[in-house]
Enzyme design. Structure first.
Site, PDB file in Angstrom:
ATOM      1  N   ARG A  59       0.814  -1.219   0.000  1.00  0.00           N
ATOM      2  CA  ARG A  59       0.000   0.000   0.000  1.00  0.00           C
ATOM      3  C   ARG A  59       0.848   1.271   0.000  1.00  0.00           C
ATOM      4  O   ARG A  59       0.530   2.253   0.681  1.00  0.00           O
ATOM      5  CB  ARG A  59      -0.957   0.021   1.202  1.00  0.00           C
ATOM      6  CG  ARG A  59      -1.897  -1.139   1.271  1.00  0.00           C
ATOM      7  CD  ARG A  59      -2.931  -1.157   0.155  1.00  0.00           C
ATOM      8  NE  ARG A  59      -3.681  -2.395   0.198  1.00  0.00           N
ATOM      9  CZ  ARG A  59      -3.434  -3.464  -0.579  1.00  0.00           C
ATOM     10  NH1 ARG A  59      -2.488  -3.419  -1.505  1.00  0.00           N
ATOM     11  NH2 ARG A  59      -4.152  -4.545  -0.476  1.00  0.00           N
ATOM     12  N   CYS A 107     -10.442  -1.432   4.339  1.00  0.00           N
ATOM     13  CA  CYS A 107      -9.710  -2.060   5.454  1.00  0.00           C
ATOM     14  C   CYS A 107      -8.944  -0.991   6.218  1.00  0.00           C
ATOM     15  O   CYS A 107      -8.190  -0.216   5.617  1.00  0.00           O
ATOM     16  CB  CYS A 107      -8.755  -3.123   4.921  1.00  0.00           C
ATOM     17  SG  CYS A 107      -9.640  -4.602   4.439  1.00  0.00           S
ATOM     18  N   GLU A 145      -3.810   1.323   7.692  1.00  0.00           N
ATOM     19  CA  GLU A 145      -3.594   1.407   6.234  1.00  0.00           C
ATOM     20  C   GLU A 145      -4.163   2.747   5.755  1.00  0.00           C
ATOM     21  O   GLU A 145      -3.669   3.355   4.808  1.00  0.00           O
ATOM     22  CB  GLU A 145      -4.340   0.237   5.571  1.00  0.00           C
ATOM     23  CG  GLU A 145      -4.273   0.239   4.067  1.00  0.00           C
ATOM     24  CD  GLU A 145      -4.961  -0.983   3.447  1.00  0.00           C
ATOM     25  OE1 GLU A 145      -4.838  -2.104   3.995  1.00  0.00           O
ATOM     26  OE2 GLU A 145      -5.631  -0.807   2.419  1.00  0.00           O
TER      27      GLU A 145
HETATM   28  C1  LIG Z   1     -15.539   0.260   0.597  1.00  0.00           C
HETATM   29  C2  LIG Z   1     -14.062   0.389   0.353  1.00  0.00           C
HETATM   30  C3  LIG Z   1     -13.341  -0.700  -0.124  1.00  0.00           C
HETATM   31  C4  LIG Z   1     -11.962  -0.599  -0.341  1.00  0.00           C
HETATM   32  N1  LIG Z   1     -11.291  -1.696  -0.811  1.00  0.00           N
HETATM   33  C5  LIG Z   1      -9.959  -1.607  -1.055  1.00  0.00           C
HETATM   34  C6  LIG Z   1      -9.224  -2.744  -1.539  1.00  0.00           C
HETATM   35  O1  LIG Z   1      -9.771  -3.803  -1.776  1.00  0.00           O
HETATM   36  N2  LIG Z   1      -7.894  -2.587  -1.758  1.00  0.00           N
HETATM   37  C7  LIG Z   1      -7.250  -1.408  -1.546  1.00  0.00           C
HETATM   38  O2  LIG Z   1      -6.029  -1.314  -1.785  1.00  0.00           O
HETATM   39  N3  LIG Z   1      -7.925  -0.321  -1.075  1.00  0.00           N
HETATM   40  C8  LIG Z   1      -9.243  -0.389  -0.823  1.00  0.00           C
HETATM   41  N4  LIG Z   1      -9.927   0.708  -0.343  1.00  0.00           N
HETATM   42  C9  LIG Z   1      -9.187   1.948  -0.034  1.00  0.00           C
HETATM   43  C10 LIG Z   1      -9.158   2.975  -1.184  1.00  0.00           C
HETATM   44  O3  LIG Z   1     -10.295   2.848  -1.986  1.00  0.00           O
HETATM   45  C11 LIG Z   1      -7.906   2.860  -2.050  1.00  0.00           C
HETATM   46  O4  LIG Z   1      -6.737   3.064  -1.295  1.00  0.00           O
HETATM   47  C12 LIG Z   1      -7.936   3.870  -3.211  1.00  0.00           C
HETATM   48  O5  LIG Z   1      -6.976   3.493  -4.165  1.00  0.00           O
HETATM   49  C13 LIG Z   1      -7.708   5.307  -2.788  1.00  0.00           C
HETATM   50  O6  LIG Z   1      -7.988   6.164  -3.891  1.00  0.00           O
HETATM   51  P1  LIG Z   1      -8.495   7.662  -3.664  1.00  0.00           P
HETATM   52  O7  LIG Z   1      -8.563   8.326  -4.978  1.00  0.00           O
HETATM   53  O8  LIG Z   1      -9.740   7.661  -2.881  1.00  0.00           O
HETATM   54  O9  LIG Z   1      -7.286   8.246  -2.818  1.00  0.00           O
HETATM   55  P2  LIG Z   1      -7.373   9.207  -1.544  1.00  0.00           P
HETATM   56  O10 LIG Z   1      -8.020   8.483  -0.415  1.00  0.00           O
HETATM   57  O11 LIG Z   1      -7.928  10.516  -1.930  1.00  0.00           O
HETATM   58  O12 LIG Z   1      -5.815   9.381  -1.228  1.00  0.00           O
HETATM   59  C14 LIG Z   1      -5.053   8.297  -0.761  1.00  0.00           C
HETATM   60  C15 LIG Z   1      -3.573   8.739  -0.677  1.00  0.00           C
HETATM   61  O13 LIG Z   1      -3.067   8.962  -1.993  1.00  0.00           O
HETATM   62  C16 LIG Z   1      -2.633  10.318  -2.157  1.00  0.00           C
HETATM   63  N5  LIG Z   1      -3.047  10.712  -3.515  1.00  0.00           N
HETATM   64  C17 LIG Z   1      -4.272  10.576  -4.070  1.00  0.00           C
HETATM   65  N6  LIG Z   1      -4.230  10.966  -5.358  1.00  0.00           N
HETATM   66  C18 LIG Z   1      -2.973  11.382  -5.609  1.00  0.00           C
HETATM   67  C19 LIG Z   1      -2.309  11.914  -6.766  1.00  0.00           C
HETATM   68  N7  LIG Z   1      -2.924  12.086  -7.937  1.00  0.00           N
HETATM   69  N8  LIG Z   1      -0.990  12.233  -6.650  1.00  0.00           N
HETATM   70  C20 LIG Z   1      -0.336  12.073  -5.476  1.00  0.00           C
HETATM   71  N9  LIG Z   1      -0.905  11.579  -4.365  1.00  0.00           N
HETATM   72  C21 LIG Z   1      -2.213  11.226  -4.427  1.00  0.00           C
HETATM   73  C22 LIG Z   1      -3.317  11.107  -1.034  1.00  0.00           C
HETATM   74  O14 LIG Z   1      -2.546  12.228  -0.657  1.00  0.00           O
HETATM   75  C23 LIG Z   1      -3.380  10.057   0.078  1.00  0.00           C
HETATM   76  O15 LIG Z   1      -2.143   9.982   0.753  1.00  0.00           O
HETATM   77  C24 LIG Z   1     -11.302   0.635  -0.110  1.00  0.00           C
HETATM   78  C25 LIG Z   1     -12.040   1.745   0.356  1.00  0.00           C
HETATM   79  C26 LIG Z   1     -13.396   1.624   0.577  1.00  0.00           C
HETATM   80  C27 LIG Z   1     -14.165   2.821   1.054  1.00  0.00           C
END
Ligand SMILES: Cc1cc2nc3c(=O)[nH]c(=O)nc-3n(C[C@H](O)[C@H](O)[C@H](O)COP(=O)(O)OP(=O)(O)OC[C@H]3O[C@@H](n4cnc5c(N)ncnc54)[C@H](O)[C@@H]3O)c2cc1C
Length: 309
Positions: free
Chosen positions: A182, A233, A304
């Site tokens: 991650r 998670c 995480e």
């Molecule tokens: C119901 C549910 C199920 C999930 N299942 C999974 C799963 O199976 N596996 C998994 O790995 N995750 C899972 N997640 C967690 C999450 O969805 C992932 O980590 C996802 O990839 C985060 O994307 P985001 O755009 O929402 O990032 P954000 O939450 O907005 O950001 C996450 C991090 O990335 C950074 N970031 C975001 N975009 C950029 C960019 N363009 N450039 C630089 N930094 C950036 C942010 O600063 C932060 O540190 C789940 C979440 C939920 C709510």
């Protein structure tokens, strides 16, 4: 430095009415909690993104980039400085042949990961099914090396376009990407901004890929509280042995609630906001879980979820 009047004027100069101040982060995170960001902007193109990041960095104004906020826990005290969302940076997903059965697919940072998965499934391209059902943007998924037991971003990414706050857009090849659980670190870039990602997929059997995606999604629905306010998670799995969810379940913590934060009955590694929860409730529950798991199993669970503010 946080933001002052000059900074507000500058942001309004770029974003006009689109620049928001004292913006509740509960509106921009899947946990639906958190205090205000001093400023919140959504660049609509790379030029706007570059302008805001470059000047904020030069003027030493605090800034952070977010995607869909599906892996974020923003504290009730909020975030100082400028929160820059990539959500509006979406272009059509593009593709190129990689030779033989290989296809190269490129998506902008703000593209939903689900849209990329759907695109691959519709075309009959193999490789993205591990990500089916993971919410959030392509940029967030790359930074988080998002994935499941089926695979992670690391397995399919081959090139990133990133923005270096002090320089310009830069192409990052796989050899300069350091992926771990991650996490992504990029050689020579301390605080990268992901602008787009290119993925290597393979031509496959469209029917089989579609059926597999349906099974993946169905399994998620069965095992996870997908409709609840959460960030997926909450804890990283320990390097070996039982998963974080199994440990929490074994410790008898399923259903444990502090204020509006609750350990899901369906999946013990999900902390959910039952509706009126605060970030403080979630943090208190996180600490309780960590303490109980440490006392019972001598294991330190690490979040995480990214805690900001
Ligand atoms: C119901 C549910 C199920 C999930 N299942 C999974 C799963 O199976 N596996 C998994 O790995 N995750 C899972 N997640 C967690 C999450 O969805 C992932 O980590 C996802 O990839 C985060 O994307 P985001 O755009 O929402 O990032 P954000 O939450 O907005 O950001 C996450 C991090 O990335 C950074 N970031 C975001 N975009 C950029 C960019 N363009 N450039 C630089 N930094 C950036 C942010 O600063 C932060 O540190 C789940 C979440 C939920 C709510």
């Amino acid at each position: 430095m946080t933001i002052d009047q000059n900074c507000k004027i500058w942001l309004k100069g770029i974003f006009a009415e689109r620049a928001k101040f004292d913006e509740s982060m509960a509106k921009h995170t899947s946990f639906r909690v958190g205090g205000c960001a001093d400023a919140f902007v959504e660049p609509e193109n790379i030029e706007e993104m570059y302008r805001v990041v470059k000047r904020a960095d030069e003027k030493k104004i605090l800034w952070m980039v977010v995607g869909d906020g599906t892996n974020l826990l923003v504290k009730d005290s909020g975030v100082r400085g400028i929160v820059i969302s990539t959500r509006k940076i979406r272009r059509q997903i593009s593709m190129a042949s990689g030779g033989g059965d290989l296809v190269r697919v490129t998506a902008a940072a703000g593209t939903r990961l689900s849209a990329l998965c759907r695109f691959a499934i519709e075309k009959g391209w193999q490789g993205m099914n591990f990500a089916v059902g993971i919410p959030g943007t392509v940029g967030g998924a790359i930074m988080m090396n998002a994935g499941t037991a089926m695979g992670t971003i690391q397995d399919v990414i081959f090139r990133i376009k990133g923005l270096d706050p002090s320089g310009s857009a830069r192409v990052i090849e796989k050899c300069d990407m350091g992926f771990s659980y991650r996490k992504l670190s990029i050689k020579g870039m301390e605080k990268p901004v992901i602008l787009e990602g290119s993925f290597s997929l393979q031509k496959g059997d469209p029917g089989a890929i579609k059926r597999e995606a349906e099974v993946v999604l169905e399994n998620r629905r069965k095992r996870q509280p997908t409709g609840a306010a959460s960030a997926g998670c909450f804890f990283k799995n320990p390097v070996s042995g039982k998963s974080a969810g199994e440990l929490i379940d074994l410790a008898g913590l399923k259903g444990k609630q502090i204020g509006g934060a609750k350990i899901s009955e369906k999946h013990a590694n999900f902390i959910i906001n039952t509706g009126d929860g605060t970030a403080a409730d979630i943090m208190a529950l996180m600490e309780t879980v960590q303490e109980e798991i440490y006392n019972t199993f001598d294991i330190k669970l690490e979040p995480e979820v990214k805690i900001v503010g």
